[in-house]
Design a protein around this motif. Sequence first.
Motif, PDB file in Angstrom:
ATOM      1  N   GLY A  11     -10.566   2.411  -0.187  1.00  0.00           N
ATOM      2  CA  GLY A  11      -9.128   2.379  -0.362  1.00  0.00           C
ATOM      3  C   GLY A  11      -8.557   3.766  -0.591  1.00  0.00           C
ATOM      4  O   GLY A  11      -9.273   4.774  -0.560  1.00  0.00           O
ATOM      5  N   ARG A  12      -7.249   3.829  -0.831  1.00  0.00           N
ATOM      6  CA  ARG A  12      -6.557   5.106  -0.988  1.00  0.00           C
ATOM      7  C   ARG A  12      -6.753   5.629  -2.417  1.00  0.00           C
ATOM      8  O   ARG A  12      -5.905   5.446  -3.304  1.00  0.00           O
ATOM      9  CB  ARG A  12      -5.073   4.958  -0.669  1.00  0.00           C
ATOM     10  CG  ARG A  12      -4.292   6.290  -0.686  1.00  0.00           C
ATOM     11  CD  ARG A  12      -2.818   6.053  -0.395  1.00  0.00           C
ATOM     12  NE  ARG A  12      -1.994   7.230  -0.660  1.00  0.00           N
ATOM     13  CZ  ARG A  12      -1.633   8.133   0.253  1.00  0.00           C
ATOM     14  NH1 ARG A  12      -2.037   8.003   1.502  1.00  0.00           N
ATOM     15  NH2 ARG A  12      -0.865   9.163  -0.086  1.00  0.00           N
ATOM     16  N   GLY A  18      -2.505   3.749   5.024  1.00  0.00           N
ATOM     17  CA  GLY A  18      -3.173   2.789   5.888  1.00  0.00           C
ATOM     18  C   GLY A  18      -4.192   3.388   6.822  1.00  0.00           C
ATOM     19  O   GLY A  18      -4.610   2.736   7.791  1.00  0.00           O
ATOM     20  N   ASP A  33      -9.578   5.043   4.801  1.00  0.00           N
ATOM     21  CA  ASP A  33      -9.336   4.414   3.503  1.00  0.00           C
ATOM     22  C   ASP A  33      -9.546   2.905   3.591  1.00  0.00           C
ATOM     23  O   ASP A  33     -10.202   2.298   2.738  1.00  0.00           O
ATOM     24  CB  ASP A  33      -7.910   4.689   3.030  1.00  0.00           C
ATOM     25  CG  ASP A  33      -7.680   6.143   2.663  1.00  0.00           C
ATOM     26  OD1 ASP A  33      -8.639   6.817   2.239  1.00  0.00           O
ATOM     27  OD2 ASP A  33      -6.529   6.605   2.799  1.00  0.00           O
ATOM     28  N   ALA A  34      -8.968   2.306   4.619  1.00  0.00           N
ATOM     29  CA  ALA A  34      -8.972   0.852   4.721  1.00  0.00           C
ATOM     30  C   ALA A  34     -10.373   0.280   4.832  1.00  0.00           C
ATOM     31  O   ALA A  34     -10.657  -0.802   4.313  1.00  0.00           O
ATOM     32  CB  ALA A  34      -8.121   0.403   5.906  1.00  0.00           C
ATOM     33  N   ASN A  73      -3.589   2.108  -6.503  1.00  0.00           N
ATOM     34  CA  ASN A  73      -3.866   1.407  -5.248  1.00  0.00           C
ATOM     35  C   ASN A  73      -5.319   0.967  -5.155  1.00  0.00           C
ATOM     36  O   ASN A  73      -5.617  -0.137  -4.689  1.00  0.00           O
ATOM     37  CB  ASN A  73      -3.574   2.317  -4.052  1.00  0.00           C
ATOM     38  CG  ASN A  73      -2.167   2.178  -3.523  1.00  0.00           C
ATOM     39  OD1 ASN A  73      -1.220   2.086  -4.300  1.00  0.00           O
ATOM     40  ND2 ASN A  73      -2.019   2.178  -2.216  1.00  0.00           N
ATOM     41  N   GLU A  85      -5.196  -1.388   0.381  1.00  0.00           N
ATOM     42  CA  GLU A  85      -5.565  -1.135   1.773  1.00  0.00           C
ATOM     43  C   GLU A  85      -6.513  -2.214   2.291  1.00  0.00           C
ATOM     44  O   GLU A  85      -6.544  -2.487   3.493  1.00  0.00           O
ATOM     45  CB  GLU A  85      -6.184   0.249   1.912  1.00  0.00           C
ATOM     46  CG  GLU A  85      -5.204   1.394   1.678  1.00  0.00           C
ATOM     47  CD  GLU A  85      -4.793   1.546   0.222  1.00  0.00           C
ATOM     48  OE1 GLU A  85      -3.638   1.928  -0.039  1.00  0.00           O
ATOM     49  OE2 GLU A  85      -5.637   1.273  -0.677  1.00  0.00           O
ATOM     50  N   GLY A 108       0.805  -1.214   0.000  1.00  0.00           N
ATOM     51  CA  GLY A 108       0.000   0.000   0.000  1.00  0.00           C
ATOM     52  C   GLY A 108       0.835   1.258   0.000  1.00  0.00           C
ATOM     53  O   GLY A 108       0.414   2.294  -0.523  1.00  0.00           O
TER      54      GLY A 108
END
Length: 471
Positions: free
Chosen positions: A197-198, A188, A192-193, A230, A457, A143
């Motif tokens: 996600g990022r 992280g 996002d996780a 990502n 993520e 990530g």
Amino acid sequence: MPPFLPLTRRDLLTGSALLAGAGLLPRAARAAVGEGTAVRLSAGPARANLAGTGFPDTAVWAYDGRIPGPELRFRQGDTARIAFANALPEPTTIHWHGLRVPNAMDGVPGLSQAVVSAGGRFDYEFPLKDAGTFWYHPHVNSGVQVAHGLTGAFIVEEREPIRVDRDLLWLLGDWRLTREAELAGGFGHPMDATHAGRIGNTVTINGAVRDRVPVRAGERVRLRLINAANARVFALDFQGHAPRVIALDGQPVTPHAPADGKVVLGPGQRADLVIDMEGRPGEGFDVVDGFYPRMAYRLTRLTYSAEAPLRDSPLDAPIALAANPLPEPELAGAVRQDVVLDGGMHGAMPKGAGPRGPFWALNGVAAMNHQSMGHHLEPLITVKRGQTQVTAFVNETGWWHPMHLHGFPFRVLSRNGRPAEHREWRDTVLLGPRETAEIAFVAEEAGDWMLHCHVLEHQETGMMAVLRVTA
């Protein structure tokens, strides 16, 4: 967390401000490689102008100092030899995404190889069974390392390629930058996780914002698309053109128009297109990414030169690619193991979830791997070598998940209970919220192989597992 560069609604729709003005599209940096040639490849800190004119360079991590890394090109049947050196301040590996490689060459720490320590080296060597569009990236602290720029294209040319006027590569990157064009922190972050996600605020083609891509009327282009982001999903609308899909994830497919006119790519996925440039000299047509409807933007613009058309009608030549030598699944004798995806915001959090996870689970098992230094996991699925495996991915979450299997391209048999229209081979299948996809593959090579969501993520906070193939 540092402030991000602003992307207003107006900017996104017009392609102005950040998503604008980087001039002509150069050919991606290419390593001159082939049978018997050993390629030297290094990973280390670098700087790159990602955001375009008026913005400073960004501190990145790169292969050979380039964003993206060098485009490695071989021919089907060659043997790839890559002498890798790690000049990063932390360990890393290289995963050859989509390629059928020996298990020891797959680049997964603790599973198929030891990490390549800072200052260390590792020699990768593997035969190239399949032609197609593939890519390479780390599988350590993914990530962070991928978001810093460690990506590159790996192209295996057919022994008898189709006839086109140009073979182009667009490696699509997505970056989260501050107003000073530096990489934003917060890697992280639980927000996002547990969500999509990022997702970044700056989209690049071959490492830079591209306002336009020059084309010539009458030419036929083979365009290789790689989603190296990502987390961002793309849905590309080539306005004024009729692209035909000839390969997905590097594997040939019956040529067809993309569904609803949009080429959809989840993280890790690829598509090869054939596009006949049927505009007129001096015209221009937008390529729009509209996957997130309220954040649609112009990715670039196909701009026709003033030259006379290369030809008056489309090139009269076949575009279907020869099939790769993949073993066909034998469904009658297959073993079955379904995989249920769960977790995330608004979903059932895995047992023991804390501020840093785990947030996701496969079949109720959440796999945490701190900084991805070692994927030490008990197998979720065990199958004998040579056996056909059938698996239904059942997405019980409210989020998108591109599920990637190392080692084995698979047939997509059905989606949401309906037979797959093209029965395509893939190595990454994109699942929308509450969707199901059924796949089948032959477990050719013994060893432990990764299965994970390619939203990095999600992978690093629970959504990964191991497929064990016994001898």
